[in-house]
Design a protein around this motif. Structure first.
Motif, PDB file in Angstrom:
ATOM      1  N   CYS A  20       0.821  -1.211   0.000  1.00 29.17           N
ATOM      2  CA  CYS A  20       0.000   0.000   0.000  1.00 29.17           C
ATOM      3  C   CYS A  20       0.854   1.261   0.000  1.00 29.17           C
ATOM      4  O   CYS A  20       0.546   2.232  -0.701  1.00 29.17           O
ATOM      5  CB  CYS A  20      -0.944  -0.006   1.199  1.00 29.17           C
ATOM      6  N   ALA A  21       1.923   1.252   0.779  1.00 35.21           N
ATOM      7  CA  ALA A  21       2.818   2.415   0.791  1.00 35.21           C
ATOM      8  C   ALA A  21       3.433   2.619  -0.590  1.00 35.21           C
ATOM      9  O   ALA A  21       3.560   3.748  -1.075  1.00 35.21           O
ATOM     10  CB  ALA A  21       3.902   2.234   1.844  1.00 35.21           C
ATOM     11  N   GLY A  22       3.802   1.515  -1.239  1.00 34.74           N
ATOM     12  CA  GLY A  22       4.379   1.613  -2.569  1.00 34.74           C
ATOM     13  C   GLY A  22       3.404   2.124  -3.609  1.00 34.74           C
ATOM     14  O   GLY A  22       3.807   2.760  -4.596  1.00 34.74           O
ATOM     15  N   MET A  23       2.120   1.870  -3.401  1.00 36.76           N
ATOM     16  CA  MET A  23       1.090   2.335  -4.324  1.00 36.76           C
ATOM     17  C   MET A  23       0.733   3.807  -4.108  1.00 36.76           C
ATOM     18  O   MET A  23       0.014   4.396  -4.901  1.00 36.76           O
ATOM     19  CB  MET A  23      -0.170   1.487  -4.178  1.00 36.76           C
ATOM     20  N   GLY A  24       1.229   4.395  -3.017  1.00 35.27           N
ATOM     21  CA  GLY A  24       0.939   5.796  -2.750  1.00 35.27           C
ATOM     22  C   GLY A  24      -0.219   6.033  -1.802  1.00 35.27           C
ATOM     23  O   GLY A  24      -0.757   7.141  -1.739  1.00 35.27           O
ATOM     24  N   VAL A  25      -0.608   4.978  -1.052  1.00 35.51           N
ATOM     25  CA  VAL A  25      -1.650   5.162  -0.030  1.00 35.51           C
ATOM     26  C   VAL A  25      -1.154   6.180   0.986  1.00 35.51           C
ATOM     27  O   VAL A  25      -0.003   6.135   1.428  1.00 35.51           O
ATOM     28  CB  VAL A  25      -1.961   3.810   0.648  1.00 35.51           C
ATOM     29  N   GLU A  26      -2.036   7.093   1.378  1.00 33.91           N
ATOM     30  CA  GLU A  26      -1.627   8.190   2.261  1.00 33.91           C
ATOM     31  C   GLU A  26      -1.564   7.780   3.726  1.00 33.91           C
ATOM     32  O   GLU A  26      -0.667   8.210   4.459  1.00 33.91           O
ATOM     33  CB  GLU A  26      -2.609   9.358   2.105  1.00 33.91           C
ATOM     34  N   MET A  27      -2.525   6.933   4.167  1.00 29.53           N
ATOM     35  CA  MET A  27      -2.620   6.588   5.586  1.00 29.53           C
ATOM     36  C   MET A  27      -2.735   5.079   5.785  1.00 29.53           C
ATOM     37  O   MET A  27      -3.513   4.414   5.096  1.00 29.53           O
ATOM     38  CB  MET A  27      -3.833   7.268   6.215  1.00 29.53           C
ATOM     39  N   LEU A  28      -1.989   4.560   6.753  1.00 28.71           N
ATOM     40  CA  LEU A  28      -2.106   3.166   7.171  1.00 28.71           C
ATOM     41  C   LEU A  28      -2.531   3.139   8.632  1.00 28.71           C
ATOM     42  O   LEU A  28      -1.889   3.786   9.477  1.00 28.71           O
ATOM     43  CB  LEU A  28      -0.778   2.433   7.011  1.00 28.71           C
ATOM     44  N   GLY A  29      -3.598   2.405   8.925  1.00 27.89           N
ATOM     45  CA  GLY A  29      -4.136   2.362  10.277  1.00 27.89           C
ATOM     46  C   GLY A  29      -3.837   1.045  10.974  1.00 27.89           C
ATOM     47  O   GLY A  29      -3.920  -0.030  10.371  1.00 27.89           O
ATOM     48  N   PHE A  30      -3.488   1.125  12.264  1.00 26.86           N
ATOM     49  CA  PHE A  30      -3.135  -0.040  13.065  1.00 26.86           C
ATOM     50  C   PHE A  30      -3.943  -0.026  14.359  1.00 26.86           C
ATOM     51  O   PHE A  30      -3.941   0.977  15.081  1.00 26.86           O
ATOM     52  CB  PHE A  30      -1.647  -0.018  13.413  1.00 26.86           C
ATOM     53  N   SER A  31      -4.605  -1.133  14.666  1.00 28.99           N
ATOM     54  CA  SER A  31      -5.389  -1.202  15.899  1.00 28.99           C
ATOM     55  C   SER A  31      -4.467  -1.341  17.100  1.00 28.99           C
ATOM     56  O   SER A  31      -3.621  -2.246  17.151  1.00 28.99           O
ATOM     57  CB  SER A  31      -6.355  -2.384  15.860  1.00 28.99           C
ATOM     58  N   ILE A  32      -4.656  -0.476  18.088  1.00 29.13           N
ATOM     59  CA  ILE A  32      -3.857  -0.541  19.307  1.00 29.13           C
ATOM     60  C   ILE A  32      -4.666  -1.100  20.479  1.00 29.13           C
ATOM     61  O   ILE A  32      -4.215  -1.064  21.621  1.00 29.13           O
ATOM     62  CB  ILE A  32      -3.281   0.846  19.670  1.00 29.13           C
ATOM     63  N   ASP A  33      -5.848  -1.642  20.186  1.00 26.09           N
ATOM     64  CA  ASP A  33      -6.710  -2.215  21.221  1.00 26.09           C
ATOM     65  C   ASP A  33      -6.409  -3.704  21.376  1.00 26.09           C
ATOM     66  O   ASP A  33      -6.597  -4.482  20.434  1.00 26.09           O
ATOM     67  CB  ASP A  33      -8.188  -2.043  20.864  1.00 26.09           C
ATOM     68  N   GLY A  54       7.238   7.808   4.187  1.00 25.99           N
ATOM     69  CA  GLY A  54       6.346   8.661   3.421  1.00 25.99           C
ATOM     70  C   GLY A  54       4.877   8.355   3.546  1.00 25.99           C
ATOM     71  O   GLY A  54       4.082   8.749   2.688  1.00 25.99           O
ATOM     72  N   VAL A  55       4.482   7.647   4.605  1.00 20.56           N
ATOM     73  CA  VAL A  55       3.079   7.325   4.808  1.00 20.56           C
ATOM     74  C   VAL A  55       2.683   7.723   6.230  1.00 20.56           C
ATOM     75  O   VAL A  55       3.494   7.636   7.155  1.00 20.56           O
ATOM     76  CB  VAL A  55       2.811   5.823   4.568  1.00 20.56           C
ATOM     77  N   THR A  56       1.448   8.190   6.391  1.00 21.69           N
ATOM     78  CA  THR A  56       0.955   8.591   7.706  1.00 21.69           C
ATOM     79  C   THR A  56       0.495   7.365   8.479  1.00 21.69           C
ATOM     80  O   THR A  56      -0.374   6.619   8.007  1.00 21.69           O
ATOM     81  CB  THR A  56      -0.218   9.585   7.566  1.00 21.69           C
ATOM     82  N   LEU A  57       1.057   7.141   9.651  1.00 26.01           N
ATOM     83  CA  LEU A  57       0.722   5.999  10.501  1.00 26.01           C
ATOM     84  C   LEU A  57      -0.354   6.420  11.495  1.00 26.01           C
ATOM     85  O   LEU A  57      -0.166   7.380  12.245  1.00 26.01           O
ATOM     86  CB  LEU A  57       1.963   5.509  11.235  1.00 26.01           C
ATOM     87  N   VAL A  58      -1.479   5.710  11.479  1.00 28.28           N
ATOM     88  CA  VAL A  58      -2.638   6.077  12.289  1.00 28.28           C
ATOM     89  C   VAL A  58      -2.905   5.011  13.345  1.00 28.28           C
ATOM     90  O   VAL A  58      -3.073   3.826  13.016  1.00 28.28           O
ATOM     91  CB  VAL A  58      -3.897   6.240  11.417  1.00 28.28           C
ATOM     92  N   ALA A  59      -2.956   5.404  14.614  1.00 36.46           N
ATOM     93  CA  ALA A  59      -3.374   4.502  15.686  1.00 36.46           C
ATOM     94  C   ALA A  59      -4.894   4.468  15.713  1.00 36.46           C
ATOM     95  O   ALA A  59      -5.540   5.511  15.831  1.00 36.46           O
ATOM     96  CB  ALA A  59      -2.839   4.984  17.031  1.00 36.46           C
ATOM     97  N   GLU A  60      -5.461   3.277  15.616  1.00 34.79           N
ATOM     98  CA  GLU A  60      -6.917   3.121  15.608  1.00 34.79           C
ATOM     99  C   GLU A  60      -7.369   2.540  16.944  1.00 34.79           C
ATOM    100  O   GLU A  60      -6.860   1.507  17.387  1.00 34.79           O
ATOM    101  CB  GLU A  60      -7.341   2.179  14.483  1.00 34.79           C
ATOM    102  N   LEU A  70      -4.236   7.125  26.129  1.00 33.50           N
ATOM    103  CA  LEU A  70      -2.934   7.778  26.284  1.00 33.50           C
ATOM    104  C   LEU A  70      -1.853   6.774  26.668  1.00 33.50           C
ATOM    105  O   LEU A  70      -0.718   6.840  26.170  1.00 33.50           O
ATOM    106  CB  LEU A  70      -3.016   8.884  27.334  1.00 33.50           C
ATOM    107  N   THR A  71      -2.197   5.841  27.553  1.00 33.64           N
ATOM    108  CA  THR A  71      -1.231   4.820  27.968  1.00 33.64           C
ATOM    109  C   THR A  71      -0.801   3.972  26.782  1.00 33.64           C
ATOM    110  O   THR A  71       0.388   3.684  26.596  1.00 33.64           O
ATOM    111  CB  THR A  71      -1.837   3.921  29.058  1.00 33.64           C
ATOM    112  N   ALA A  72      -1.774   3.566  25.963  1.00 34.75           N
ATOM    113  CA  ALA A  72      -1.455   2.761  24.791  1.00 34.75           C
ATOM    114  C   ALA A  72      -0.641   3.551  23.773  1.00 34.75           C
ATOM    115  O   ALA A  72       0.337   3.047  23.208  1.00 34.75           O
ATOM    116  CB  ALA A  72      -2.739   2.246  24.156  1.00 34.75           C
ATOM    117  N   LEU A  73      -1.020   4.793  23.538  1.00 38.07           N
ATOM    118  CA  LEU A  73      -0.338   5.615  22.539  1.00 38.07           C
ATOM    119  C   LEU A  73       1.133   5.839  22.871  1.00 38.07           C
ATOM    120  O   LEU A  73       1.953   6.045  21.963  1.00 38.07           O
ATOM    121  CB  LEU A  73      -1.034   6.962  22.396  1.00 38.07           C
TER     122      LEU A  73
END
Length: 207
Positions: A20-33, A54-60, A70-73
Motif C-alpha cells: 500500500c505504501a508503494g502504491m501511494g496510499v496516504e494513511m495506514l491504520g493499526f489497531s492498538i486495542d 512517506g506514509v501517515t501511521l494512524v493509531a486506531e 494515552l497509555t497505549a499511545l
C-alpha cells in the motif's frame, strides 16, 4: 500515485503495509486495542513500520477511556489517532497534539444524520471515516448525503466498495471524497493475495 486520498485500516502485516505504501496510499491504520482481532503489538508495529517511509501511521482505537488511550499511545510512535467517540476529540487534541480522525459507523447512523455530525466536529478532525461492520451498501439516501457533503468535509468512504468498478463509479460521481479500505491476513508469512485491494488501488492510479 493515486488520484484520491486513501486510508487502509486494520493493517496487520508487512505485506499489506509495503504494498500500500508503494502504491501511494496516504494513511495506514493499526489497531492498538488489545481486545481487537486486528490488534498490533508495539513490537510488531515497530517491525512493520521500520520498512515504511512517506506514509501517515494512524493509531486506531475503539476505547472510550482517555487515560487508557494515552497509555497505549505512549508505545506507538504514530502520526495521527483515529477514535470512534467524538467526546474524546477535544481531550486528545489537547493531550496528544496529533491530527485526529473520527470513525463514524453507518450501521448506527442514518444517512440524514451525518451532516450535523460533520458540521459539529469539522474543526477538531482532519478526516471523517464512514465505515460499516455489517457490509452496508451505498443506498440512494447515502448517495444524496455524500453528494451534499463531499465538497465541504474531508470524508473517507469505507463501505459499499465491492470492487474496482463500484469505486471508479463512486469517485467519478464524488470527485472530492477519499476511499477507505481494510487490510487482511496473510495466507502465510510473506505471502499475500491482494485481490480486490489491488484492483481498487490500481483503478485509482493516475493514468
Amino acid at each position: 500515485m493515486l488520484t484520491k486520498t486513501v486510508k487502509i485500516s486494520n493493517v496487520t502485516n508487512l505485506s499489506d503495509a509495503r504494498y500500500c505504501a508503494g502504491m501511494g496510499v496516504e494513511m495506514l491504520g493499526f489497531s492498538i486495542d488489545e481486545d481487537s482481532p486486528n490488534y498490533i503489538s508495539p513490537k510488531k508495529f515497530e517491525d512493520i513500520c521500520s520498512w515504511l517511509a512517506g506514509v501517515t501511521l494512524v493509531a486506531e482505537t475503539g476505547k472510550t477511556d482517555p487515560e487508557a488511550i494515552l497509555t497505549a499511545l505512549a508505545e506507538y510512535p504514530v502520526h495521527a489517532v483515529q477514535v470512534n467517540d467524538p467526546g474524546l476529540l477535544n481531550y486528545l487534541r489537547a493531550e496528544v497534539g496529533l491530527p485526529l480522525l473520527l470513525r463514524i459507523s453507518v450501521d448506527i447512523y442514518e444517512a440524514d444524520e451525518i451532516a450535523p455530525i460533520l458540521s459539529r466536529y469539522e474543526s477538531e478532525v482532519t478526516h471523517f471515516l464512514l465505515e460499516s461492520d455489517k457490509e452496508a451498501e451505498i443506498s440512494e439516501a447515502w448517495m444524496q448525503t455524500l453528494t451534499a457533503v463531499e465538497a465541504d468535509y474531508p470524508v473517507l468512504v469505507g463501505f459499499g466498495l465491492d470492487n474496482e468498478f463500484t469505486v471508479s463509479a463512486l469517485t467519478e460521481l464524488l470527485p472530492n471524497i477519499g476511499i477507505a479500505l481494510r487490510g487482511s491476513e496473510e495466507i502465510r508469512p510473506g505471502y499475500k493475495d491482494f485481490g480486490a485491494m489491488m484492483d481498487i488501488l490500481e483503478a485509482l492510479e493516475e493514468q
